[in-house]
Motif scaffolding. Structure first.
Motif, PDB file in Angstrom:
ATOM      1  N   ASN A 115      17.731  -6.735   8.857  1.00 40.87           N
ATOM      2  CA  ASN A 115      18.490  -5.312   8.400  1.00 40.87           C
ATOM      3  C   ASN A 115      18.082  -4.404   9.451  1.00 40.87           C
ATOM      4  O   ASN A 115      19.055  -3.506  10.009  1.00 40.87           O
ATOM      5  N   ASP A 116      16.810  -4.244   9.550  1.00 42.07           N
ATOM      6  CA  ASP A 116      16.148  -3.173  10.502  1.00 42.07           C
ATOM      7  C   ASP A 116      16.702  -3.362  11.907  1.00 42.07           C
ATOM      8  O   ASP A 116      17.074  -2.496  12.639  1.00 42.07           O
ATOM      9  N   PHE A 117      16.353  -4.564  12.283  1.00 45.95           N
ATOM     10  CA  PHE A 117      16.839  -4.833  13.703  1.00 45.95           C
ATOM     11  C   PHE A 117      18.245  -4.549  14.082  1.00 45.95           C
ATOM     12  O   PHE A 117      18.788  -4.185  14.935  1.00 45.95           O
TER      13      PHE A 117
ATOM     14  N   ILE B 167      18.751   6.636   4.542  1.00 49.81           N
ATOM     15  CA  ILE B 167      17.840   7.216   4.855  1.00 49.81           C
ATOM     16  C   ILE B 167      16.712   7.585   3.719  1.00 49.81           C
ATOM     17  O   ILE B 167      15.331   7.336   3.674  1.00 49.81           O
ATOM     18  N   LEU B 168      17.252   7.559   2.330  1.00 48.45           N
ATOM     19  CA  LEU B 168      16.511   7.622   1.014  1.00 48.45           C
ATOM     20  C   LEU B 168      15.801   6.251   0.897  1.00 48.45           C
ATOM     21  O   LEU B 168      14.609   6.347   0.490  1.00 48.45           O
ATOM     22  N   PHE B 169      16.577   5.163   1.301  1.00 49.13           N
ATOM     23  CA  PHE B 169      15.921   3.956   0.899  1.00 49.13           C
ATOM     24  C   PHE B 169      14.706   3.649   1.850  1.00 49.13           C
ATOM     25  O   PHE B 169      13.541   3.023   1.454  1.00 49.13           O
ATOM     26  N   ASN B 170      14.812   4.098   3.108  1.00 43.33           N
ATOM     27  CA  ASN B 170      13.687   3.834   4.048  1.00 43.33           C
ATOM     28  C   ASN B 170      12.341   4.673   3.630  1.00 43.33           C
ATOM     29  O   ASN B 170      11.300   4.377   3.656  1.00 43.33           O
ATOM     30  N   LEU B 171      12.759   5.991   3.269  1.00 42.24           N
ATOM     31  CA  LEU B 171      11.578   6.827   3.054  1.00 42.24           C
ATOM     32  C   LEU B 171      11.001   6.628   1.700  1.00 42.24           C
ATOM     33  O   LEU B 171       9.908   6.686   1.696  1.00 42.24           O
ATOM     34  N   LEU B 172      11.844   6.198   0.740  1.00 42.36           N
ATOM     35  CA  LEU B 172      11.183   5.703  -0.491  1.00 42.36           C
ATOM     36  C   LEU B 172      10.429   4.420  -0.467  1.00 42.36           C
ATOM     37  O   LEU B 172       9.336   4.198  -1.150  1.00 42.36           O
ATOM     38  N   SER B 173      11.034   3.555   0.465  1.00 42.95           N
ATOM     39  CA  SER B 173      10.460   2.428   0.572  1.00 42.95           C
ATOM     40  C   SER B 173       9.040   2.390   1.266  1.00 42.95           C
ATOM     41  O   SER B 173       8.013   1.820   0.770  1.00 42.95           O
ATOM     42  N   ASN B 174       9.029   3.303   2.245  1.00 40.19           N
ATOM     43  CA  ASN B 174       7.577   3.656   2.896  1.00 40.19           C
ATOM     44  C   ASN B 174       6.489   4.159   1.916  1.00 40.19           C
ATOM     45  O   ASN B 174       5.577   4.063   1.792  1.00 40.19           O
TER      46      ASN B 174
ATOM     47  N   LEU C 195       5.622   8.855  15.526  1.00 36.51           N
ATOM     48  CA  LEU C 195       5.844   8.451  14.307  1.00 36.51           C
ATOM     49  C   LEU C 195       7.231   7.788  14.405  1.00 36.51           C
ATOM     50  O   LEU C 195       7.595   7.066  13.701  1.00 36.51           O
ATOM     51  N   PHE C 196       8.155   8.453  15.054  1.00 35.38           N
ATOM     52  CA  PHE C 196       9.514   7.818  14.935  1.00 35.38           C
ATOM     53  C   PHE C 196      10.051   7.236  16.290  1.00 35.38           C
ATOM     54  O   PHE C 196      11.144   6.894  16.497  1.00 35.38           O
ATOM     55  N   GLU C 197       8.931   6.701  17.028  1.00 34.40           N
ATOM     56  CA  GLU C 197       9.337   5.912  18.106  1.00 34.40           C
ATOM     57  C   GLU C 197       9.400   4.294  17.664  1.00 34.40           C
ATOM     58  O   GLU C 197       8.919   3.712  16.608  1.00 34.40           O
TER      59      GLU C 197
ATOM     60  N   GLY D 141       7.708  -1.081  11.884  1.00 36.25           N
ATOM     61  CA  GLY D 141       7.854  -0.038  12.817  1.00 36.25           C
ATOM     62  C   GLY D 141       9.100   0.467  13.181  1.00 36.25           C
ATOM     63  O   GLY D 141       9.429   1.198  14.101  1.00 36.25           O
ATOM     64  N   LEU D 142      10.268   0.251  12.418  1.00 37.14           N
ATOM     65  CA  LEU D 142      11.622   0.545  12.872  1.00 37.14           C
ATOM     66  C   LEU D 142      12.278   1.536  11.904  1.00 37.14           C
ATOM     67  O   LEU D 142      13.251   2.514  12.083  1.00 37.14           O
ATOM     68  N   GLY D 143      11.697   1.760  10.481  1.00 40.10           N
ATOM     69  CA  GLY D 143      12.000   2.677   9.317  1.00 40.10           C
ATOM     70  C   GLY D 143      12.335   3.958  10.049  1.00 40.10           C
ATOM     71  O   GLY D 143      13.440   4.378   9.686  1.00 40.10           O
ATOM     72  N   LEU D 144      11.050   4.610  10.209  1.00 40.62           N
ATOM     73  CA  LEU D 144      11.503   6.017  10.582  1.00 40.62           C
ATOM     74  C   LEU D 144      12.199   6.099  11.984  1.00 40.62           C
ATOM     75  O   LEU D 144      12.956   7.381  11.909  1.00 40.62           O
ATOM     76  N   HIS D 145      12.159   5.160  13.016  1.00 42.29           N
ATOM     77  CA  HIS D 145      13.161   5.518  14.060  1.00 42.29           C
ATOM     78  C   HIS D 145      14.512   5.571  13.498  1.00 42.29           C
ATOM     79  O   HIS D 145      15.368   6.136  13.989  1.00 42.29           O
TER      80      HIS D 145
END
Length: 425
Positions: A244-246, A312-319, A360-362, A377-381
């Protein structure tokens, strides 16, 4: 012709000198004339008469101003009076152009030198006059040539500047192309590294667990079988998250992700995400959700793209879950005002080293202290890209081993009509 014999002193007689001076005056190719202190022409040589287009003796007794253009005659009379008051040999009209006037009224450029003298008959001035038409024409041609040359230099300089600008543009394009190529190669390298690690581990888990499930099925070991089924499900979910990230990054780079904002209940969006987070939370991890709604707003309705905000919430909360230890607290604070929606997610995790924070956002970047924690390494990007699609911004505060806070700000349309207020659960 008989030559005068020199006298006993070795010099010609005074009469001979006068005769010689008269010959010079009459036969000189340069125009010469003599005026008295009243400005009347008392003597003029043939060259001067020809120069101004007059016949022999025609100018004698006339004011010298007859040889000057009408527009300058009055001024010349004043200059003539001043000259006789302080007579001295000099060039006339220094620093300005002088013109003579012919009998037919035509004007032509001249150069004049004045030499005053006196004798028993009074004060006089002799004027030496040169027609400089050819020189002026040459100067005009030279000036025109210089102007053309300067224009040509300017034109060629402009062409050169344009060529340099094109070269700079081409250089910049090549630099960007090279940078994109380097990014692509880095992405390929990162993807290979990611595939060799992130895909291999869960696939190996799936294969080993499947063989054990078959074994425990025959032995009626229900608890152990369920444990391995859960491991399979977790590994499959992890693989699905990676894909899903890709897919998200691919859609973003192809411009297929479009922001579709609408008035949406923020609490409803959050309530869709929190149960999913609770399912993947570590043992003892808790979630604290709070809302601050400014009095002038009085509703949790915000102008957002709900799908983007959910991601956005899913990625930040998952991290936050991933990088925080068990028994830790994770908070989500939302503040709604007339101009901005601000969401802050705070964890008590490992934090981000200062040297890593600028990257961090790369894409594919992972902090140096991430260790063996799973991640692409894709979530924050993806988060940064989604926030920008809503014209917002994302920032963070972090201390190693103390936790990280991410702040997302999404501007709100002040002039847009607000929906009817709804209560927040």
């Amino acid at each position: 012709m008989l030559q005068n014999e020199p006298n006993s002193s070795g010099f010609s007689s005074e009469m001979d000198i006068l005769n010689q001076a008269e010959a010079v005056f009459q036969f000189a190719t340069e125009g010469m004339l003599i005026t008295d202190n009243k400005g009347q022409i008392v003597k003029i040589n043939p060259s001067a008469e020809q120069l101004f287009g007059y016949g022999p003796g025609e100018l004698l007794g006339k004011e010298v101003e007859v040889l000057i253009p009408n527009t300058h005659q009055a001024l010349h009379r004043n200059h003539r009076t001043e000259f006789f008051a302080h007579a001295s040999p000099r060039r006339m009209g220094k620093g300005r152009d002088l013109f003579g006037q012919r009998k037919d009224g035509s004007a032509f450029p001249i150069e004049i030198s004045l030499s005053p003298f006196q004798n028993s008959q009074g004060s006089f001035v002799i004027a030496f006059i040169i027609d400089i038409t050819v020189r002026k024409q040459a100067e005009i041609h030279l000036r025109e040539y210089n102007n053309r040359l300067e224009q040509e230099v300017e034109d060629r300089t402009l062409i050169l500047k344009e060529a340099i600008q094109k070269l700079e543009h081409t250089k910049e394009e090549l630099h960007h192309a090279l940078q994109r190529e380097m990014d692509l190669n880095r992405m390929k390298s990162n993807f290979i590294s990611l595939a060799s690690h992130e895909f291999r581990t869960p696939l190996a888990t799936v294969l080993s667990s499947l063989s054990l499930v078959e074994k425990y099925a025959d032995m009626q070991e229900t608890v152990k079988r369920d444990k391995h089924i859960s491991r399979i499900q977790s590994s499959v979910k992890h693989l699905n998250d990676i894909l899903n990230d890709f897919l998200s990054v691919s859609k973003l780079e192809e411009g297929k992700v479009v922001c579709q904002p609408a008035w949406t209940s923020l609490s409803a969006v959050v309530q869709q995400v929190i149960p999913q987070m609770q399912e993947i939370a570590k043992q003892g991890q808790t979630f604290a959700v709070s809302y601050t709604i400014r009095p002038e707003v009085n509703t949790d309705q915000v102008y957002i793209d709900p799908a983007l905000v959910r991601n956005i919430l899913f990625n930040l909360l998952s991290n936050a879950i991933k990088y925080s230890p068990p028994q830790s607290a994770i908070s989500l604070r939302a503040e709604i005002s007339t101009s901005v929606l601000r969401i802050a997610i705070q964890d008590q995790g490992i934090g981000i080293p200062p040297e890593d924070q600028g990257h961090l956002f790369e894409r594919f970047f992972r902090a140096s202290n991430a260790g063996n924690i799973a991640g692409t390494g894709l979530g924050l990007h993806i988060v940064g890209s989604y926030v920008r699609l809503m014209n917002g911004g994302v920032s963070f505060n972090s201390q190693v081993n103390e936790g990280t806070e991410f702040i997302v700000e999404i501007p709100q349309p002040v002039a847009a009509p607000k929906p009817v207020a709804e209560p927040v659960d």
